[in-house]
Design a protein around this motif. Structure first.
Motif, PDB file in Angstrom:
ATOM      1  N   ASN A 114       0.606  19.494   6.605  1.00 47.41           N
ATOM      2  CA  ASN A 114       0.392  18.863   7.910  1.00 47.41           C
ATOM      3  C   ASN A 114       1.510  17.911   8.355  1.00 47.41           C
ATOM      4  OD1 ASN A 114      -1.195  19.086  10.119  1.00 47.41           O
ATOM      5  ND2 ASN A 114      -2.805  17.711   9.418  1.00 47.41           N
ATOM      6  N   TYR A 115       2.635  17.914   7.658  1.00 46.08           N
ATOM      7  CA  TYR A 115       3.809  17.162   8.085  1.00 46.08           C
ATOM      8  C   TYR A 115       5.011  18.106   8.134  1.00 46.08           C
ATOM      9  CZ  TYR A 115       1.604  12.601   7.272  1.00 46.08           C
ATOM     10  OH  TYR A 115       0.790  11.505   7.328  1.00 46.08           O
TER      11      TYR A 115
ATOM     12  N   ARG B 228       3.046  23.700  10.765  1.00 46.69           N
ATOM     13  CA  ARG B 228       3.458  22.365  10.346  1.00 46.69           C
ATOM     14  C   ARG B 228       3.036  22.195   8.899  1.00 46.69           C
ATOM     15  NH1 ARG B 228       1.197  17.878  13.924  1.00 46.69           N
ATOM     16  NH2 ARG B 228      -0.618  18.138  12.648  1.00 46.69           N
TER      17      ARG B 228
ATOM     18  N   PRO C 243       4.782  18.108   2.344  1.00 47.21           N
ATOM     19  CA  PRO C 243       3.351  17.796   2.315  1.00 47.21           C
ATOM     20  C   PRO C 243       2.600  18.552   3.410  1.00 47.21           C
ATOM     21  CG  PRO C 243       4.618  15.894   3.080  1.00 47.21           C
ATOM     22  CD  PRO C 243       5.614  16.947   2.696  1.00 47.21           C
TER      23      PRO C 243
ATOM     24  N   SER D 224      12.885  12.823   5.714  1.00 48.09           N
ATOM     25  CA  SER D 224      12.044  12.224   6.739  1.00 48.09           C
ATOM     26  C   SER D 224      10.832  13.125   6.933  1.00 48.09           C
ATOM     27  CB  SER D 224      12.770  12.134   8.078  1.00 48.09           C
ATOM     28  OG  SER D 224      13.709  11.104   8.070  1.00 48.09           O
ATOM     29  N   LEU D 225       9.753  12.531   7.378  1.00 46.95           N
ATOM     30  CA  LEU D 225       8.560  13.307   7.703  1.00 46.95           C
ATOM     31  C   LEU D 225       8.254  13.128   9.182  1.00 46.95           C
ATOM     32  CD1 LEU D 225       6.259  12.319   4.705  1.00 46.95           C
ATOM     33  CD2 LEU D 225       7.553  14.436   4.964  1.00 46.95           C
ATOM     34  N   SER D 226       7.548  14.076   9.744  1.00 45.03           N
ATOM     35  CA  SER D 226       7.192  13.966  11.145  1.00 45.03           C
ATOM     36  C   SER D 226       5.874  14.692  11.388  1.00 45.03           C
ATOM     37  CB  SER D 226       8.301  14.586  11.994  1.00 45.03           C
ATOM     38  OG  SER D 226       7.804  14.940  13.255  1.00 45.03           O
ATOM     39  N   VAL D 227       5.080  14.134  12.319  1.00 45.60           N
ATOM     40  CA  VAL D 227       3.850  14.827  12.708  1.00 45.60           C
ATOM     41  C   VAL D 227       3.960  15.400  14.113  1.00 45.60           C
ATOM     42  CG1 VAL D 227       2.267  13.630  11.173  1.00 45.60           C
ATOM     43  CG2 VAL D 227       2.776  12.639  13.389  1.00 45.60           C
ATOM     44  N   GLU D 228       5.191  15.573  14.618  1.00 47.66           N
ATOM     45  CA  GLU D 228       5.284  16.220  15.920  1.00 47.66           C
ATOM     46  C   GLU D 228       4.614  17.597  15.851  1.00 47.66           C
ATOM     47  OE1 GLU D 228       9.732  17.250  16.627  1.00 47.66           O
ATOM     48  OE2 GLU D 228       9.625  15.885  14.961  1.00 47.66           O
ATOM     49  N   GLY D 229       4.288  18.150  17.009  1.00 43.78           N
ATOM     50  CA  GLY D 229       3.452  19.341  17.060  1.00 43.78           C
ATOM     51  C   GLY D 229       3.966  20.505  16.220  1.00 43.78           C
TER      52      GLY D 229
ATOM     53  N   ASP E 189       8.519  12.606  -0.387  1.00 45.92           N
ATOM     54  CA  ASP E 189       8.092  11.373   0.268  1.00 45.92           C
ATOM     55  C   ASP E 189       9.105  10.984   1.338  1.00 45.92           C
ATOM     56  OD1 ASP E 189       5.685  10.593  -1.001  1.00 45.92           O
ATOM     57  OD2 ASP E 189       6.844  10.163  -2.810  1.00 45.92           O
ATOM     58  N   GLU E 190       8.645  10.287   2.351  1.00 45.77           N
ATOM     59  CA  GLU E 190       9.580   9.880   3.407  1.00 45.77           C
ATOM     60  C   GLU E 190      10.584   8.878   2.845  1.00 45.77           C
ATOM     61  OE1 GLU E 190       9.535   7.219   6.177  1.00 45.77           O
ATOM     62  OE2 GLU E 190       8.496   5.750   4.969  1.00 45.77           O
TER      63      GLU E 190
ATOM     64  N   VAL F 163       1.330  13.194  19.003  1.00 48.04           N
ATOM     65  CA  VAL F 163       0.419  14.134  18.370  1.00 48.04           C
ATOM     66  C   VAL F 163      -0.562  13.325  17.555  1.00 48.04           C
ATOM     67  CG1 VAL F 163       0.222  16.076  16.804  1.00 48.04           C
ATOM     68  CG2 VAL F 163       2.231  15.849  18.252  1.00 48.04           C
TER      69      VAL F 163
ATOM     70  N   LEU G 106      11.972  16.946   7.096  1.00 50.79           N
ATOM     71  CA  LEU G 106      13.336  16.994   7.622  1.00 50.79           C
ATOM     72  C   LEU G 106      14.306  16.364   6.623  1.00 50.79           C
ATOM     73  CD1 LEU G 106      11.242  15.968  10.100  1.00 50.79           C
ATOM     74  CD2 LEU G 106      13.298  16.261  11.428  1.00 50.79           C
ATOM     75  N   ILE G 107      15.551  16.820   6.662  1.00 50.45           N
ATOM     76  CA  ILE G 107      16.568  16.231   5.806  1.00 50.45           C
ATOM     77  C   ILE G 107      17.552  15.445   6.661  1.00 50.45           C
ATOM     78  CG2 ILE G 107      18.396  16.711   4.128  1.00 50.45           C
ATOM     79  CD1 ILE G 107      16.799  19.155   3.294  1.00 50.45           C
TER      80      ILE G 107
ATOM     81  N   ARG H 162      17.223  16.393  16.521  1.00 48.14           N
ATOM     82  CA  ARG H 162      16.631  17.711  16.703  1.00 48.14           C
ATOM     83  C   ARG H 162      15.950  17.821  18.067  1.00 48.14           C
ATOM     84  NH1 ARG H 162      11.800  19.630  15.970  1.00 48.14           N
ATOM     85  NH2 ARG H 162      11.776  21.909  16.000  1.00 48.14           N
TER      86      ARG H 162
ATOM     87  N   ILE I  57       7.123   6.412   9.964  1.00 45.07           N
ATOM     88  CA  ILE I  57       7.927   7.534   9.449  1.00 45.07           C
ATOM     89  C   ILE I  57       9.098   7.888  10.365  1.00 45.07           C
ATOM     90  CG2 ILE I  57       6.336   8.751   7.890  1.00 45.07           C
ATOM     91  CD1 ILE I  57       5.446  10.504  10.193  1.00 45.07           C
ATOM     92  N   TYR I  58       9.032   7.476  11.637  1.00 50.29           N
ATOM     93  CA  TYR I  58      10.135   7.815  12.552  1.00 50.29           C
ATOM     94  C   TYR I  58      11.245   6.773  12.560  1.00 50.29           C
ATOM     95  CZ  TYR I  58       6.773  11.198  13.903  1.00 50.29           C
ATOM     96  OH  TYR I  58       5.871  12.213  13.853  1.00 50.29           O
TER      97      TYR I  58
ATOM     98  N   ILE J  92       6.593  10.780  19.974  1.00 46.72           N
ATOM     99  CA  ILE J  92       5.700  11.802  19.453  1.00 46.72           C
ATOM    100  C   ILE J  92       4.278  11.430  19.789  1.00 46.72           C
ATOM    101  CG2 ILE J  92       5.027  13.024  17.361  1.00 46.72           C
ATOM    102  CD1 ILE J  92       7.863  13.121  17.143  1.00 46.72           C
TER     103      ILE J  92
ATOM    104  N   VAL K  28      12.181  23.756  11.095  1.00 49.06           N
ATOM    105  CA  VAL K  28      12.510  22.331  11.145  1.00 49.06           C
ATOM    106  C   VAL K  28      13.279  21.924   9.881  1.00 49.06           C
ATOM    107  CG1 VAL K  28      11.553  19.988  11.187  1.00 49.06           C
ATOM    108  CG2 VAL K  28      10.588  21.762  12.655  1.00 49.06           C
TER     109      VAL K  28
END
Lengths: 196, 278
Positions: free
Chosen positions: A80-81, A103, A78, A92-97, A64-65, B75, A84-85, B36, B219-220, B73, A108
């Motif tokens: 589609n996410y 993904r 998870p 942390s979670l991210s939905v960047e491309g 979890d984030e 996306v 990151l540590i 990053r 989340i960011y 971001i 990452v």
């Protein structure tokens, strides 16, 4: 105290079976957190933790984030996410491309884990049909971490472990069945200090 | 001090510099992802360290604009997480129907895909004409794209699938016209949407909303900024107003956890409680 403080694992095609083999060899008092990126289809549901739980003595959960990373817990990225540590050892979670078309991406996770854990990190690449993790293993090595790669001969798909071996000076290449027992031994031995 | 400590120091200085010079505040963003992305920009530009980059971004606005794109971001997809839209139809639409006039705020709307998804849903539920949607983002490039409503045709298949899974009631093709490489959303979807510039880290309240959607933005942020933003949403919602977050975001650890009630827990849909109750 263990020298090592965390294990990160990257797996792709054939990974669920390989992960089951590795994780089932670990006892419930395995002292470190294990953090896993397994490539999945982006719109798949998140049943991976449940599937792997059947094979493991350790508690397995989806990360979890902002969650604080705990010892003796296995965390899964998870679907589609990106996972990151942070340097304070939270997620942390991210939905960047997608990175390497993936993904979550192994790179990452590994890249951020290398900064958070430096030489106290064990990185592992298992079976997979791409080269995600290539940049990540280099970063782990650069910070003095330890790398275990599945012997490509025993991998259902050999390009991911092969690419990792070509990318960085890895510490150990092992057949899938020996990885779990070796990891346990390595971690237990490292209680005495970094002379490994 | 090793190079990681130095880099963290440089990062802190650089985020401070960006804030002072350009007003964008990334100081309370979750660090790993910001670092990053800046690091990858640095490698791409063949720079030796963050300090070199800081110099360039202070003296070269166009470079800062490129970095800003890296840092925001963008996306998204139409009907992202179809089960969420299903839950909106089933549990939120009946609540909205009670109001003669509806105000919705899409915070962090990026390039607009989810805003248009909402517009489609409202249209199908017969509520669009009595709704005003405010769609905001801090990134002007993304906002411009959102306003244009032009999307890459390559994504159409996924969007159509999402739409169908989300409980869509007609043919998805009713809502766009297809060209060679892109699709243009139907004009009728745009008429009640107001796109504007708003930065969640630095700007204030948007008043009296019935529904706020802010998905995969929190989340960011670090905990402090998350708390600030949820507080902003609380103050911007009318009594009983609804707040929707992303599938992996929750209010559980927030300062405001007792200020909201679950509407659909697993889809992260919450209702604002009366302030006396907090």
């Amino acid at each position: 105290m263990n020298w090592f403080q965390a294990v990160v694992i990257g797996a792709s095609a054939g990974g669920i079976k390989a992960l089951s083999t590795v994780l089932s060899a670990l006892p419930k008092e395995f002292p470190l957190p294990i953090i896993i990126v397994q490539h999945l289809y982006p719109h798949s549901s998140s049943r991976l933790a449940q599937i792997l739980q059947k094979q493991s003595h350790l508690k397995i959960k989806e990360a979890d984030e902002k969650e604080v990373i705990k010892n003796s817990v296995i965390y899964i990225a998870p679907p589609n996410y990106h996972l990151l540590i942070e340097e304070d050892r939270t997620f942390s979670l991210s939905v960047e491309g997608p990175v390497n078309y993936s993904r979550p991406s192994v790179d990452v996770l590994f890249e951020t884990a290398a900064l958070a854990y430096k030489s106290r990190l064990i990185g592992m690449i298992l079976t997979g049909a791409n080269n995600d993790g290539n940049f990540g293993v280099k970063q782990i090595k650069r910070r003095g971490g330890y790398l275990i790669i599945q012997d490509p001969e025993t991998a259902e798909a050999d390009s991911m472990p092969k690419a990792a071996i070509a990318a960085a000076k890895v510490n150990k290449i092992l057949p899938i069945k020996q990885i779990g027992p070796y990891l346990l031994q390595l971690v237990n031995r490292s209680k005495k200090g970094p002379n490994i | 001090m090793d190079d990681i400590d130095n880099q963290n120091l440089e990062l802190q200085l650089m985020l401070e510099a960006i804030h002072l010079k350009y007003g964008y505040d990334f100081r309370n963003y979750a660090k790993a992802s910001v670092k990053r992305r800046i690091q990858h920009r640095m490698t791409k530009e063949k720079m030796a360290n963050f300090s070199e980059m800081q110099h360039k971004l202070l003296y070269d606005v166009s470079f800062f604009e490129r970095l800003l794109l890296d840092l925001s971001i963008n996306v998204t997809e139409m009907f992202r997480d179809p089960t969420f839209y299903m839950a909106l139809r089933k549990f939120v639409i009946p609540e909205l129907r009670k109001h003669p006039f509806i105000k919705i705020w899409h915070a962090g709307c990026s390039t607009g895909e989810e805003v248009y998804s909402m517009a489609i849903l409202l249209k199908e539920e017969g509520l669009y004409d009595q709704t005003q949607i405010y769609a905001t983002d801090m990134n002007e490039v993304a906002l411009k794209k959102a306003k244009d409503g032009i999307f890459d045709i390559g994504k159409l298949k996924q969007y159509t699938k999402n739409y169908q899974k989300s409980g869509g009631q007609s043919a998805f093709s009713d809502y766009y016209s297809a060209h060679y490489e892109h699709v243009v959303v139907d004009k009728s979807l745009k008429k009640n949407i107001l796109f504007s510039d708003h930065n969640l880290a630095t700007d204030g309240v948007f008043g009296e909303m019935n529904l706020i959607l802010c998905r995969n933005v929190l989340i960011y942020f670090n905990r402090d900024l998350q708390n600030r933003v949820v507080g902003l949403f609380y103050d911007s919602l009318c009594p009983d107003g609804i707040l929707c977050l992303g599938s992996k975001e929750s209010l559980s650890f927030s300062k405001y956890t007792n200020a909201f009630d679950d509407v659909v827990k697993e889809e992260k849909i919450y209702r604002r409680l009366d302030s006396e109750l907090i």
